[in-house]
Design a protein around this motif. Structure first.
Motif, PDB file in Angstrom:
ATOM      1  N   ALA A 238     -26.771  -4.251  10.906  1.00 28.45           N
ATOM      2  CA  ALA A 238     -27.374  -2.948  11.239  1.00 28.45           C
ATOM      3  C   ALA A 238     -27.814  -2.180  10.001  1.00 28.45           C
ATOM      4  N   TYR A 239     -27.268  -2.510   8.822  1.00 26.29           N
ATOM      5  CA  TYR A 239     -27.618  -1.730   7.642  1.00 26.29           C
ATOM      6  C   TYR A 239     -27.377  -2.540   6.367  1.00 26.29           C
ATOM      7  N   GLY A 288     -30.681   1.973   6.397  1.00 30.05           N
ATOM      8  CA  GLY A 288     -30.155   1.773   7.739  1.00 30.05           C
ATOM      9  C   GLY A 288     -28.818   2.478   7.913  1.00 30.05           C
ATOM     10  N   GLY A 290     -25.325   2.889  11.148  1.00 26.68           N
ATOM     11  CA  GLY A 290     -24.787   2.457  12.434  1.00 26.68           C
ATOM     12  C   GLY A 290     -23.276   2.458  12.431  1.00 26.68           C
TER      13      GLY A 290
END
Length: 301
Positions: A238-239, A288, A290
């Motif tokens: 996610a990042y 990013g 999350g």
């Protein structure tokens, strides 16, 4: 019994919650030097909360004895107990939904010195339980089950693994794998509010999430002279997160800045100065964000 220093052993099988108030049971327990809870069903053990047996076990530890167990017996000896009263949850189920109906807890049973804010788990490697332990810790922090605002997980492998905690708070691993995990507690966005990982066993894990593109998480650790710290961080897709090893003033000593979302990070640092020093692990969002957790394993060699 064939064990050095052991001259007798008494076994009790209790079949109902009220058996925890049985007079002979409590007399035998109070006369013991160690109480061992066998594996089985921790929900049945949790039912003894508030009975005389709870106080009897605590009296054994208070006089210098011990308490422990295997599998369900390991679960019941943490201040937050995954009691499995609604059924057993897998890592996949717990990660998909930390509020799965199979996840239930009992709190306020046994409170041991130097063992606060802990959730135990068992069969850790064989049954792949790191994921559900992460979910348990997230629940403990989110729901306020651990008053310190952070949560520790202790996972022990089957087949002879154990973690022994002495009266001074020193933990020693015996046999097969034992894992200690510290869950992030917000706010930990500055060194002043860093999560306290100074008591983290080796190897141990710290975990958290990058809640925004500017998020950074700090964890305080210590390292003795001549010791080497190795940090390996698994970053979710996610990042992109970078990792820094900082001195007590916040200066960067080592860093890992591998490019790309989901790219893992690792670094190594050796303390050459005398005595023991305080350092900080700094996990920063590069791009990013999350709630998906990263997990950094810290090993002190």
């Amino acid at each position: 019994m064939g064990l050095t220093g052991v001259n007798s052993c008494t076994t009790w099988t209790l079949t109902a919650a009220d058996d925890g108030n049985n007079g002979q049971v409590n007399t035998d327990v109070r006369n013991a030097e160690f109480v061992h809870f066998a594996g089985g069903d921790q929900c049945r053990y949790a039912a003894w909360k508030g009975t005389a047996l709870e106080a009897s076990v605590e009296s054994v530890v208070a006089k210098g004895g011990g308490s422990g167990g295997g599998s369900a017996g390991h679960h019941i000896n943490s201040p937050v107990v995954y009691d499995a009263c609604n059924g057993s949850v897998t890592s996949a189920e717990a990660l998909a939904n930390p509020y799965d109906s199979y996840i239930s807890f009992t709190t306020g049973m046994f409170q041991w010195a130097h063992y606060g804010d802990v959730i135990n788990d068992s069969h850790f490697v064989t049954r792949d339980r790191m994921g559900r332990t992460m979910a348990f810790l997230a629940r403990a922090v989110k729901d306020g089950l651990t008053p310190g605002g952070a949560a520790w997980g202790v996972g022990v492998e089957e087949g002879g693994g154990s973690l022994f905690l002495d009266r001074d708070g020193k933990a020693t691993q015996y046999g097969k794998d034992a894992y200690v995990v510290l869950a992030e507690s917000e706010p930990n966005d500055t060194r002043a509010t860093a999560g306290d990982a100074t008591a983290l066993a080796s190897p141990g894990s710290i975990t958290g999430g990058m809640k925004s593109t500017s998020d950074r998480d700090y964890f305080r650790v210590t390292l003795a002279s001549g010791r080497t710290a190795t940090l390996n961080c698994a970053v979710p897709t996610a990042y992109d997160a970078d990792v820094y090893w900082l001195d007590s003033s916040g200066g960067t000593l080592e860093r890992s800045v591998t490019d790309g979302a989901g790219a893992d990070e690792s670094l190594t640092f050796t303390r050459t100065a005398s005595g023991t020093g305080t350092y900080y692990v700094d996990v920063e969002a590069y791009s990013g964000s999350g709630a998906a957790p990263y997990t950094c394993t810290l090993t002190k060699g």
